[in-house]
Motif scaffolding. Sequence first.
Motif, PDB file in Angstrom:
ATOM      1  N   HIS A   9       0.959  -1.318   0.079  1.00 47.92           N
ATOM      2  CA  HIS A   9      -0.128  -0.043   0.009  1.00 47.92           C
ATOM      3  C   HIS A   9       0.943   1.304   0.086  1.00 47.92           C
ATOM      4  CE1 HIS A   9       0.878   0.969   4.586  1.00 47.92           C
ATOM      5  NE2 HIS A   9       0.859  -0.291   4.319  1.00 47.92           N
ATOM      6  N   ASP A  10       0.470   2.291  -0.067  1.00 46.02           N
ATOM      7  CA  ASP A  10       1.098   3.634  -0.223  1.00 46.02           C
ATOM      8  C   ASP A  10       0.486   4.392   1.261  1.00 46.02           C
ATOM      9  OD1 ASP A  10      -1.405   4.643  -0.851  1.00 46.02           O
ATOM     10  OD2 ASP A  10      -1.124   5.313  -2.661  1.00 46.02           O
ATOM     11  N   ASN A  11      -0.134   4.006   1.965  1.00 45.13           N
ATOM     12  CA  ASN A  11      -0.669   4.507   3.268  1.00 45.13           C
ATOM     13  C   ASN A  11      -2.018   5.136   3.253  1.00 45.13           C
ATOM     14  OD1 ASN A  11       1.375   4.001   5.251  1.00 45.13           O
ATOM     15  ND2 ASN A  11       2.689   5.593   4.237  1.00 45.13           N
ATOM     16  N   ALA A  12      -2.356   5.170   2.032  1.00 44.12           N
ATOM     17  CA  ALA A  12      -3.741   5.634   1.647  1.00 44.12           C
ATOM     18  C   ALA A  12      -4.503   4.758   1.002  1.00 44.12           C
ATOM     19  CB  ALA A  12      -3.800   7.116   0.665  1.00 44.12           C
ATOM     20  N   SER A  13      -4.108   3.681   0.085  1.00 43.93           N
ATOM     21  CA  SER A  13      -4.780   3.123  -0.485  1.00 43.93           C
ATOM     22  C   SER A  13      -3.961   1.627  -0.732  1.00 43.93           C
ATOM     23  CB  SER A  13      -5.558   3.468  -1.832  1.00 43.93           C
ATOM     24  OG  SER A  13      -4.382   3.780  -2.601  1.00 43.93           O
ATOM     25  N   LEU A  14      -4.820   0.532  -0.975  1.00 44.13           N
ATOM     26  CA  LEU A  14      -4.003  -0.922  -1.212  1.00 44.13           C
ATOM     27  C   LEU A  14      -3.650  -0.890  -2.618  1.00 44.13           C
ATOM     28  CD1 LEU A  14      -6.269  -3.343   0.577  1.00 44.13           C
ATOM     29  CD2 LEU A  14      -4.095  -2.397   1.468  1.00 44.13           C
ATOM     30  N   LYS A  15      -2.418  -1.579  -3.043  1.00 46.31           N
ATOM     31  CA  LYS A  15      -2.143  -1.920  -4.167  1.00 46.31           C
ATOM     32  C   LYS A  15      -2.967  -3.095  -4.726  1.00 46.31           C
ATOM     33  CE  LYS A  15       0.954   1.571  -4.460  1.00 46.31           C
ATOM     34  NZ  LYS A  15       2.444   1.472  -4.309  1.00 46.31           N
ATOM     35  N   SER A  16      -3.129  -3.236  -5.953  1.00 42.60           N
ATOM     36  CA  SER A  16      -4.032  -4.379  -6.596  1.00 42.60           C
ATOM     37  C   SER A  16      -3.203  -5.556  -6.549  1.00 42.60           C
ATOM     38  CB  SER A  16      -4.083  -4.315  -8.169  1.00 42.60           C
ATOM     39  OG  SER A  16      -2.954  -3.995  -8.829  1.00 42.60           O
ATOM     40  N   ALA A  17      -1.951  -5.905  -6.188  1.00 42.60           N
ATOM     41  CA  ALA A  17      -1.160  -6.752  -5.905  1.00 42.60           C
ATOM     42  C   ALA A  17      -1.874  -7.728  -4.812  1.00 42.60           C
ATOM     43  CB  ALA A  17       0.245  -6.810  -6.323  1.00 42.60           C
ATOM     44  N   THR A  18      -2.243  -6.765  -3.649  1.00 40.56           N
ATOM     45  CA  THR A  18      -2.527  -7.452  -2.486  1.00 40.56           C
ATOM     46  C   THR A  18      -3.858  -8.164  -2.756  1.00 40.56           C
ATOM     47  OG1 THR A  18      -1.685  -5.410  -1.286  1.00 40.56           O
ATOM     48  CG2 THR A  18      -3.352  -6.616  -0.033  1.00 40.56           C
ATOM     49  N   LEU A  19      -4.751  -7.757  -3.589  1.00 41.52           N
ATOM     50  CA  LEU A  19      -5.769  -8.600  -3.833  1.00 41.52           C
ATOM     51  C   LEU A  19      -5.656  -9.966  -4.502  1.00 41.52           C
ATOM     52  CD1 LEU A  19      -8.148  -5.851  -5.173  1.00 41.52           C
ATOM     53  CD2 LEU A  19      -8.139  -6.584  -2.969  1.00 41.52           C
ATOM     54  N   HIS A  33      -5.788 -13.498   7.417  1.00 43.77           N
ATOM     55  CA  HIS A  33      -5.501 -12.240   8.060  1.00 43.77           C
ATOM     56  C   HIS A  33      -4.615 -11.375   7.050  1.00 43.77           C
ATOM     57  CE1 HIS A  33      -6.297 -13.827  12.353  1.00 43.77           C
ATOM     58  NE2 HIS A  33      -7.257 -14.222  11.554  1.00 43.77           N
ATOM     59  N   VAL A  34      -4.700  -9.925   7.162  1.00 37.46           N
ATOM     60  CA  VAL A  34      -3.812  -9.052   6.418  1.00 37.46           C
ATOM     61  C   VAL A  34      -3.139  -7.949   7.416  1.00 37.46           C
ATOM     62  CG1 VAL A  34      -4.189  -7.233   4.679  1.00 37.46           C
ATOM     63  CG2 VAL A  34      -5.346  -9.317   4.401  1.00 37.46           C
ATOM     64  N   LEU A  35      -1.862  -7.897   7.168  1.00 39.34           N
ATOM     65  CA  LEU A  35      -1.247  -6.901   7.764  1.00 39.34           C
ATOM     66  C   LEU A  35      -0.859  -5.798   7.057  1.00 39.34           C
ATOM     67  CD1 LEU A  35       0.832  -6.116  10.277  1.00 39.34           C
ATOM     68  CD2 LEU A  35       2.586  -7.182   9.064  1.00 39.34           C
ATOM     69  N   VAL A  36      -1.442  -4.424   7.592  1.00 36.16           N
ATOM     70  CA  VAL A  36      -1.260  -3.253   6.940  1.00 36.16           C
ATOM     71  C   VAL A  36      -0.331  -2.561   7.893  1.00 36.16           C
ATOM     72  CG1 VAL A  36      -2.328  -1.078   6.482  1.00 36.16           C
ATOM     73  CG2 VAL A  36      -3.428  -3.393   6.135  1.00 36.16           C
ATOM     74  N   ALA A  37       0.936  -2.572   7.464  1.00 37.65           N
ATOM     75  CA  ALA A  37       2.229  -1.944   8.454  1.00 37.65           C
ATOM     76  C   ALA A  37       2.414  -0.557   7.727  1.00 37.65           C
ATOM     77  CB  ALA A  37       3.280  -2.625   8.527  1.00 37.65           C
ATOM     78  N   GLY A  38       2.324   0.668   8.338  1.00 34.55           N
ATOM     79  CA  GLY A  38       2.714   1.865   7.705  1.00 34.55           C
ATOM     80  C   GLY A  38       2.579   3.146   8.710  1.00 34.55           C
ATOM     81  N   GLU A  39       2.521   4.289   8.291  1.00 34.69           N
ATOM     82  CA  GLU A  39       2.369   5.422   9.224  1.00 34.69           C
ATOM     83  C   GLU A  39       1.018   6.307   8.830  1.00 34.69           C
ATOM     84  OE1 GLU A  39       4.835   9.025  11.557  1.00 34.69           O
ATOM     85  OE2 GLU A  39       4.825   9.043   9.259  1.00 34.69           O
ATOM     86  N   GLY A  40      -0.087   6.293   9.431  1.00 37.61           N
ATOM     87  CA  GLY A  40      -1.325   7.144   8.865  1.00 37.61           C
ATOM     88  C   GLY A  40      -1.809   6.268   7.845  1.00 37.61           C
ATOM     89  N   ALA A  41      -1.830   4.905   8.028  1.00 38.33           N
ATOM     90  CA  ALA A  41      -2.510   3.916   7.091  1.00 38.33           C
ATOM     91  C   ALA A  41      -3.862   3.607   7.492  1.00 38.33           C
ATOM     92  CB  ALA A  41      -1.530   2.671   6.914  1.00 38.33           C
TER      93      ALA A  41
END
Length: 310
Positions: A9-19, A33-41
């Motif tokens: 992701h870019d902290n704002a939206s997911l990249k298509s490869a995640t799907l 489960h999905v891990l979203v690791a970022g800042e302000g994400a």
Amino acid sequence: MTALVIAEHDNASLKSATLNTVTAALACGGDVHVLVAGEGAAAAAAAAAQIAGVAKVIHADGAALKNGLAENVAAQVLAIAGNYSHILFPATASGKNIAPRVAAKLDVAQISDITKVDSADTFERPIYAGNAIATVQSTDAVKVITVRGTGFDAAAATGGAAAVETVAAVADTGKAKFLGAEIAKSDRPELTAAKIIVSGGRALGSKEKFDEVITPLADKLGAAIGASRAAVDAGYAANDLQVGQTGKIVAPQLYIACGISGAIQHLAGMKDSKVIVAINKDPEAPIFSVADYGLEADLFAAVPELVQAV
């Protein structure tokens, strides 16, 4: 048995490869489960919770994770890895950078670039530039996997209602420092996500001819532009446009190859396209062996005519 998908992701939206990676994880069996690791994400975590089939989203938010440095993201994955039987990454530049670090720390073998899940411990992956398929069985307690997006359909981005669990972000490992990014801006679709791609090869002869011939057709079709390695090496196109084994792996609805001979390296990156159109004046060009439609013609005459006809 639970699988963990590392979201890109870019902290704002997911990249298509995640799907696509979620689809592979679902095929492994058990919860995903999905891990979203970022800042302000938070927005990216909310989007992940909407993916069909996802049971839980784990959101780690901290300054050390802002830029997706592989050292820090790997540490975040390792902090929760003990809860999972499968850890899956998209086979992108980012995923390929993080996954080996996780596998090494867990002392397990990485299973790279899978295109099919046969069972929870058995997977298929291309070898020899896609000319053979290897079936790999792993006895490791944790399977660390990178997923070739073109091998799996994208999971539905909506329809899910997963809970979002917040976990503490890891501290900066101090092993790497983010200095800056130079990101190419383009109004065209992203190459790996485009439904139509127009690619040019070495036969175009120069950067000027590449732009003159390929760009109008791509504009007419609303397509992304690709290039063979030979065209990139010759300076006709930018590195990020390279399609092939050492470039980007694509599988659009329509792939138009102009002046591309069809070396094994290139075919490995695009032969899964739904419809392949080849334009080449050499009747013996290998590209015709994978093309659904082949036109034996001078591309400098044929492509402008095609532009006029579209």
